[in-house]
Motif scaffolding. Structure first.
Motif, PDB file in Angstrom:
ATOM      1  N   LEU A   1       0.749  -0.981   0.153  1.00  0.00           N
ATOM      2  CA  LEU A   1       0.406  -0.148  -0.160  1.00  0.00           C
ATOM      3  C   LEU A   1       0.917   0.990   0.016  1.00  0.00           C
ATOM      4  O   LEU A   1       0.650   2.195   1.308  1.00  0.00           O
ATOM      5  CB  LEU A   1      -0.715   0.491   1.317  1.00  0.00           C
ATOM      6  N   CYS A   2       1.919   1.380  -0.616  1.00  0.00           N
ATOM      7  CA  CYS A   2       2.657   2.166  -1.107  1.00  0.00           C
ATOM      8  C   CYS A   2       3.309   2.610   0.363  1.00  0.00           C
ATOM      9  O   CYS A   2       4.252   3.476   0.417  1.00  0.00           O
ATOM     10  CB  CYS A   2       1.735   3.660  -1.688  1.00  0.00           C
TER      11      CYS A   2
ATOM     12  N   SER B   1      -7.159  -4.819  -2.027  1.00  0.00           N
ATOM     13  CA  SER B   1      -6.492  -3.961  -1.110  1.00  0.00           C
ATOM     14  C   SER B   1      -5.535  -3.249  -2.879  1.00  0.00           C
ATOM     15  O   SER B   1      -4.484  -3.840  -3.326  1.00  0.00           O
ATOM     16  CB  SER B   1      -5.484  -4.150  -0.809  1.00  0.00           C
TER      17      SER B   1
ATOM     18  N   CYS C   1      -2.826   0.642  -4.101  1.00  0.00           N
ATOM     19  CA  CYS C   1      -2.811   2.289  -4.107  1.00  0.00           C
ATOM     20  C   CYS C   1      -2.407   2.488  -5.710  1.00  0.00           C
ATOM     21  O   CYS C   1      -1.884   1.860  -6.103  1.00  0.00           O
ATOM     22  CB  CYS C   1      -1.521   1.947  -3.372  1.00  0.00           C
ATOM     23  N   SER C   2      -2.748   3.909  -5.494  1.00  0.00           N
ATOM     24  CA  SER C   2      -2.190   4.210  -6.386  1.00  0.00           C
ATOM     25  C   SER C   2      -2.731   3.657  -7.328  1.00  0.00           C
ATOM     26  O   SER C   2      -1.708   3.514  -9.060  1.00  0.00           O
ATOM     27  CB  SER C   2      -0.996   4.632  -6.471  1.00  0.00           C
TER      28      SER C   2
END
Length: 591
Positions: free
Chosen positions: A46-47, A205, A207-208
């Motif tokens: 998640l980054c 889930s 991220c970006s």
């Protein structure tokens, strides 16, 4: 680069050593030996890059694959900056309490840079158990499966083509040592970022716009698979489903169950559930879902924790032949009744003579499970109802367990030096009866204010060898209406019955199942309900009893049972083994 190559080489050697552990032919006991190196590792999800704690570079950690009757030897090398122990969850530890691995209960933690060897037998158990760290919240990432196979290689159900652990857990970005510190201070507002299946967050889930990796189970049509489902989460019970498929439940907590069909599994923290899944759907891809449940408001609310994996049939194109991937229909996050009915459907499979339910009871306990509060700064009077003047704690019969931080309860008991460290007066019932399941006891109150004051103490209970004990656990609505997965070390107990609302002995004892109850080491006490268990104290030592929600453990929902020696050497606890390290040698305290 050289350091990475050296680490990879080291862990390869560890893996090879485990693979070359002593083995034996079917029916013969073996010595299964492993080396667990506990260390930090940076992982990006998640980054964000997060420091986590793992064994041998694996998340989840390595599985222990043994046969009933084997001896297990595990060498722990602690390369953390914090102490830890490893608990072999559900292993009976007959006359080997020294190897149970409960921090500050049976041993002090292995210090930073230290080493320790655990040695124990696995006898009379078949199915799935697990191991995990037992100091602070480290079990969130330091855990793995224990697979126990039958001596003759035969199961009381069709032999599966393959078996594998399905380990449900959580992904925490917050450092786990810091999480423990916050919970000990009564702060349970921190949450993980996601659920995980076998360490994978799943493609829900992202991220970006980049989805996380999903766990994938490859299957062949017509074959059956034994899924060993384990809940290692700190916070939540989980629902588990696979679209287009059903399960046959066959075992739990290292014991066989009467098979029954269902399309959904519920598994609480600490529990293991064994299920058969037959790949009998049309060849395609199918999503699996692990979803955390929780009580509705006014209980404190947590985000939705969910992980999605994939069941992938052989011969199907990577794009699922151009078709959408089916997703299972899940219950509401706030509907806890499927858990109640699932656990109520479990019964034991034809236990042999030694597993018969004791029909007489020597000692009875009625134990209420809830929250309470202490005044900060040692004050006698303070504002309650979750004010800043109090610290929220967890209780059993209105006692919040004070965990030792410099000594081991087992050592003190064995040496006869427990005076001033603990007392043996854990109460057999709550000090004041009240309507335990009244939802108006959940804040904002004000009914809870008069009931929440409590105190910290190390109160234990002592039993003579071969005592028949019955416990009725009563979940309450005091400050929060959680369910409570209660785990007893060193024992399996018969789960005689469960119910909703307040336990009524005149009415509810009639529901007790004496014929074929499930035999468990962890019982899920339903939200604002009760569960009754019974066992015989036939294993001498010091045995930890606690809720398996980590925040409840840290906050004090625990005690320990002392079981005295029996009349013979074979029924007595032996002296500490040569590899056992006493607390004074390390001088280690809680991180």
């Amino acid at each position: 680069m050289a350091a990475k190559a050296m680490a990879a080489s080291f862990f390869l050697c560890v893996a090879l050593a485990a693979a070359l552990a002593a083995t034996a032919s079917v029916g013969e006991a073996a010595v299964v030996e492993h080396t667990f190196v506990v260390h930090e590792m940076n992982v990006t999800h998640l980054c964000n890059t997060t420091k986590i704690y793992v064994v041998n570079g694996q998340l989840p950690g390595p599985a222990l694959d043994v046969t009933d009757g084997d001896t297990v030897v595990v060498h722990i090398v602690n390369r953390l900056e914090h102490g830890l122990t490893i608990h072999w969850h559900g292993v009976r530890q007959i006359r080997s309490c020294w190897a149970d691995g409960a921090g500050f209960v049976t041993e002090c933690p292995i210090p930073p840079g230290g080493e320790h060897t655990y040695r124990f037998n696995v006898t009379g158990q078949v199915g799935t158990l697990w191991w995990h760290a037992h100091v602070t919240c480290l079990r969130a990432t330091i855990n793995g499966a224990i697979i126990i196979r039958p001596k003759d290689g035969k199961y009381p159900f069709p032999t599966p083509a393959k078996d594998l652990p399905i380990i449900i857990g959580e992904w925490w970005q917050l450092d786990l040592i810091e999480l423990d510190r916050r919970m000990a201070d009564g702060n349970f507002d921190d949450n993980p970022l996601s659920a995980t299946i076998n360490g994978k967050l799943g493609d829900l889930s992202n991220c970006s716009g980049v989805p996380e990796e999903s766990f994938v189970l490859d299957v062949e049509r017509g074959k059956s698979y034994l899924l060993r489902i384990i809940n290692t989460a700190l916070f939540s019970e989980y629902y588990f489903k696979v679209a287009g498929h059903t399960f046959t439940v066959v075992g739990a907590d290292g014991n066989y169950l009467t098979p029954f069909e269902t399309d959904m599994i519920t598994v609480a923290p600490g529990e293991t559930i064994d299920v058969l899944m037959t790949a009998n759907a049309p060849p395609a891809h199918y999503h699996m879902i692990a979803l955390a449940n929780q009580p509705p408001e006014p209980d404190p609310q947590i985000p939705v924790f969910i992980s999605r994996g994939l069941v992938r049939y052989a011969g199907v194109r990577g794009d699922n032949n151009g078709l959408p991937v089916p997703v299972p229909l899940m219950p509401s996050q706030h509907n806890t009744m499927p858990s109640y009915y699932f656990h109520g459907n479990l019964t034991g499979l034809a236990y042999p003579e030694r597993h018969r339910v004791p029909m007489h009871v020597d000692e009875r306990f009625f134990i209420t499970l809830g929250l309470g509060s202490l005044c900060r700064g040692g004050k006698k009077v303070c504002k309650r109802r979750r004010s800043n003047e109090t610290i929220v704690v967890a209780t059993m019969n209105n006692v919040s367990f004070h965990h030792p931080t410099t000594t081991s309860l087992l050592e003190r008991y064995y040496d006869g030096t427990g005076k001033g460290v603990y007392t043996e007066d854990f109460p057999e019932k709550p000090p004041h009866p009240y309507n335990y399941t009244n939802r108006d006891l959940i804040p904002p109150g004000p009914l809870e204010e008069a009931l929440e004051p409590t105190f910290k103490a190390t109160k234990l209970r002592r039993f003579k060898y071969n005592t028949s004990v019955e416990i009725v656990f009563q979940s309450t609505a005091l400050l929060q209406s959680d369910s409570n997965p209660m785990h007893l070390h060193g024992y399996d107990f018969f789960v005689l019955a469960q119910g909703l609302g307040n336990f009524n002995p005149k009415r509810d004892v009639k529901k007790f199942n004496y014929h074929n109850p499930q035999l468990r080491n962890t019982v899920q006490v339903p939200r604002t309900g009760w569960a009754a268990v019974r066992f015989v104290t036939d294993n001498p030592g010091m045995w930890y009893l606690h809720c398996h929600f980590e925040f409840h453990i840290v906050m004090g929902m625990a005690t320990a049972f002392i079981v005295e020696d029996g009349p013979t050497p074979e029924t007595s606890l032996p002296p500490p083994p040569p590899e056992f390290k006493r607390c004074g040698a390390n001088g280690l305290t809680r991180p």
